[in-house]
Design an enzyme around this catalytic site. Structure first.
Site, PDB file in Angstrom:
ATOM      1  N   SER A  70      51.737  59.094  33.856  1.00  0.00           N
ATOM      2  CA  SER A  70      52.021  58.511  35.009  1.00  0.00           C
ATOM      3  C   SER A  70      51.275  59.034  36.113  1.00  0.00           C
ATOM      4  O   SER A  70      51.050  60.377  35.872  1.00  0.00           O
ATOM      5  CB  SER A  70      53.423  58.346  35.270  1.00  0.00           C
ATOM      6  OG  SER A  70      53.692  58.186  36.618  1.00  0.00           O
ATOM      7  N   LYS A  92      56.167  61.566  32.075  1.00  0.00           N
ATOM      8  CA  LYS A  92      55.927  60.174  31.500  1.00  0.00           C
ATOM      9  C   LYS A  92      54.635  60.135  30.345  1.00  0.00           C
ATOM     10  O   LYS A  92      53.847  60.880  30.846  1.00  0.00           O
ATOM     11  CB  LYS A  92      55.590  59.165  32.426  1.00  0.00           C
ATOM     12  CG  LYS A  92      56.738  58.632  33.233  1.00  0.00           C
ATOM     13  CD  LYS A  92      57.988  57.922  32.570  1.00  0.00           C
ATOM     14  CE  LYS A  92      57.335  56.559  32.253  1.00  0.00           C
ATOM     15  NZ  LYS A  92      57.439  55.370  33.114  1.00  0.00           N
ATOM     16  N   GLN A 150      28.954  23.323  29.443  1.00  0.00           N
ATOM     17  CA  GLN A 150      28.260  24.638  29.698  1.00  0.00           C
ATOM     18  C   GLN A 150      29.440  25.665  29.848  1.00  0.00           C
ATOM     19  O   GLN A 150      29.302  26.764  29.728  1.00  0.00           O
ATOM     20  CB  GLN A 150      27.425  24.709  31.016  1.00  0.00           C
ATOM     21  CG  GLN A 150      26.929  25.817  31.200  1.00  0.00           C
ATOM     22  CD  GLN A 150      25.690  25.754  32.386  1.00  0.00           C
ATOM     23  OE1 GLN A 150      24.741  25.390  32.001  1.00  0.00           O
ATOM     24  NE2 GLN A 150      26.103  26.236  33.597  1.00  0.00           N
ATOM     25  N   LYS A 193      31.150  28.457  26.839  1.00  0.00           N
ATOM     26  CA  LYS A 193      30.624  29.696  26.515  1.00  0.00           C
ATOM     27  C   LYS A 193      31.530  30.795  26.781  1.00  0.00           C
ATOM     28  O   LYS A 193      32.114  31.540  26.101  1.00  0.00           O
ATOM     29  CB  LYS A 193      29.044  29.900  26.864  1.00  0.00           C
ATOM     30  CG  LYS A 193      28.396  28.962  26.033  1.00  0.00           C
ATOM     31  CD  LYS A 193      26.927  28.866  26.632  1.00  0.00           C
ATOM     32  CE  LYS A 193      26.234  27.596  26.322  1.00  0.00           C
ATOM     33  NZ  LYS A 193      26.947  26.406  26.998  1.00  0.00           N
TER      34      LYS A 193
HETATM   35  N1  ARG Z   1      22.895  25.479  29.825  1.00  0.00           N
HETATM   36  C1  ARG Z   1      23.323  24.188  29.336  1.00  0.00           C
HETATM   37  C2  ARG Z   1      24.609  24.370  28.328  1.00  0.00           C
HETATM   38  O1  ARG Z   1      24.975  25.411  28.339  1.00  0.00           O
HETATM   39  C3  ARG Z   1      22.294  23.727  28.502  1.00  0.00           C
HETATM   40  C4  ARG Z   1      22.321  22.096  28.345  1.00  0.00           C
HETATM   41  C5  ARG Z   1      21.573  21.491  29.473  1.00  0.00           C
HETATM   42  N2  ARG Z   1      21.442  20.100  28.897  1.00  0.00           N
HETATM   43  C6  ARG Z   1      21.358  19.203  30.254  1.00  0.00           C
HETATM   44  N3  ARG Z   1      21.116  18.112  29.765  1.00  0.00           N
HETATM   45  N4  ARG Z   1      21.526  19.485  31.525  1.00  0.00           N
HETATM   46  O2  ARG Z   1      25.319  23.342  28.014  1.00  0.00           O
END
Ligand code: ARG
Length: 481
Positions: free
Chosen positions: A292, A298, A337, A340
């Protein structure tokens, strides 16, 4: 089709967010460039992108869509790009939107006009779906390897701690004694199922989206079978709309990761509880604990607390992707997009948790005496007493009632259950004519629980050896990959 003899100046113009081709007369607003750019996170897909592009370029050559020479030039340029990114030499331009356009632009700088042919019969929609599917498979394997390590640590502890006894709990109230090995093995079972879920999720990423084009395939004679094979997919996706629009393989990975994190969180909650002075069952090694900033005395179990905390983050990523997909019309929408970051962060978070938990649990010190003392309360064997009456032919409900009266008497008279004499016990029921000293033994009780899956030594040894076999199968599978 012919070699590219006369360089077409428009093909040499680097692909750029500023020039989405002849359709546009203005460059994108700077707000749009930064708002829509994904390169700062989808750079994680660069290996997969290069692999996918190489497979595509080779196929274009085999199919005569580009000449063999052009195909070879594209492959060479892509390999050079890979080397440059690996060496940290390639600068990624956020104005080019994503890693895919950045790589294509660099291929153009290296190979010249022929680079304009790489995207023949391909869209970023099938490209990005392919890259992600490849990435998911690799990520699944990495998480499974880290998970195997934690399973091994738990099994090693189980092998060593079969003679350590602690109370098992229900409602966080001491319930019945169990072996510590049994407790560790409970988590091994959960983690083995998590491994199976991760394997299943990877199996759902077995169709190749490549060749699905923007949404409706291509008029060019693409050979989707060969690119699928080259990239290690089982087959090309059977429906081009599904191939570019679906992200359920990512959802499935996130859901497997979420369940795994819930299991880790429960394990970690126990480590936190057990580290408290109230329990005093375990102590984290100094290398995996923190102090701590204010209280010098602690020692805090930050590692399990953080893992517990990060479980919410991973589940949040699952919910985030579910919500991204909800209500999306077919086929590709730019919303996708947003698939991810949740996936990348979830995988990184889970890997980090597994990598620290394995050594943190490996080096955990346990206080077997405190555990045994907590398990020594003879009240924890009250069920055994009822079972004894059932063995004498009494219906269980009646046995429960009688032993309840014995317990009530002990609480009232402040006498431990094992201090009642044979005669006193018999007064509650003649069938309770037994030797308290031998009956109220934790060891006897444990060994009496030899049903499969129970805490008797033989049952625990049996489940440990099954868990080890299962882990060996996982390891063999991972080695093949
Ligand atoms: N950066 C885009 C994604 O991750 C790629 C695809 C883009 N396609 C488009 N028709 N704008 O989805």
């Amino acid at each position: 089709m012919a070699d590219c003899k006369e360089p077409d100046p428009s093909a040499q113009r680097p692909a750029s967010a500023k020039t989405w081709g002849g359709r546009f007369s203005k460059r994108a607003a700077s707000q749009l460039e930064s708002f829509s750019s994904s390169v700062h996170f989808d750079v994680a897909l660069w290996r997969e992108d290069v692999l996918g592009s190489i497979a595509h370029a080779r196929m274009l050559g085999r199919q005569g869509i580009v000449s063999e020479r052009e195909s070879a030039e594209l492959v060479r340029a892509l390999e050079q790009v890979a080397r440059e990114i690996e060496a940290g030499e390639m600068e990624l331009d956020p104005a080019l939107e994503d890693v895919h356009t950045n790589i294509e632009r660099r291929v153009g700088e290296i190979a010249g006009a022929v680079a304009g042919k790489l995207h023949s019969g391909r869209s970023r929609n099938d490209q990005v779906a392919t890259d992600l599917a490849l990435w998911l498979r690799g990520a699944g394997t990495r998480v499974r390897s880290a998970l195997a390590r934690l399973r091994e640590v738990l099994m090693q502890r189980a092998g060593r701690e079969i003679d350590v006894v602690l109370p098992g709990y229900t409602h966080l109230q001491r319930a019945q004694p169990v072996r510590l090995a049994h407790h560790w093995l409970a988590y091994c079972e959960m983690l083995a199922r998590d491994d199976a879920r991760l394997r299943d999720a990877a199996a759902r990423a077995e169709s190749s989206p490549l060749g699905a084009g923007a949404l409706a395939g291509s008029t060019l004679p693409l050979d989707r079978e060969s690119t699928a094979r080259e990239l290690g997919f089982a087959r090309p996706g059977r429906n081009s709309l599904d191939a570019v629009a679906s992200r359920d393989a990512a959802l499935e990975l996130l859901s497997a990761l979420s369940i795994l994190m819930i299991h880790l969180s429960r394990l970690c909650e126990e480590l936190v509880l057990w580290s408290s002075s109230e329990f005093g069952f375990v102590e984290m090694d100094d290398a995996f604990a923190t102090g701590s900033s204010l209280m010098p005395q602690k020692k805090n179990p930050d590692v399990p607390e953080l893992v517990r905390g990060k479980s919410g983050r991973v589940v949040g990523h699952l919910v985030s992707l579910l919500m991204t997909l909800k209500g999306l019309p077919l086929a590709y929408n730019r919303d996708l997009q947003e698939d991810k970051e949740p996936v990348f962060d979830a995988v990184g978070t889970v890997e980090g948790c597994l990598e620290i938990l394995a050594p943190a649990i490996e080096t955990l010190r346990i206080d077997a005496e405190r555990m045994a003392a907590a398990a020594a309360d003879p009240m924890l064997l009250a069920t055994d007493l009822a079972d004894h009456l059932v063995g004498e032919g009494m219906p269980f409900r009646e046995a429960h009632e009688i032993v309840g009266r014995v317990v009530a008497h002990c609480l009232e008279a402040r006498v431990p259950l094992d201090r009642l004499s044979r005669a006193e016990l018999s007064e509650f029921h003649p069938a309770l004519d037994l030797d308290p000293a031998s009956f109220f033994s934790v060891e006897r009780s444990l060994e009496a629980r030899r049903v499969p899956g129970g805490p008797a030594r033989a049952a625990v040894e049996d489940s440990l050896s099954r868990a080890r076999e299962e882990l060996a199968r996982t390891r063999a599978e991972l080695e093949e990959k």
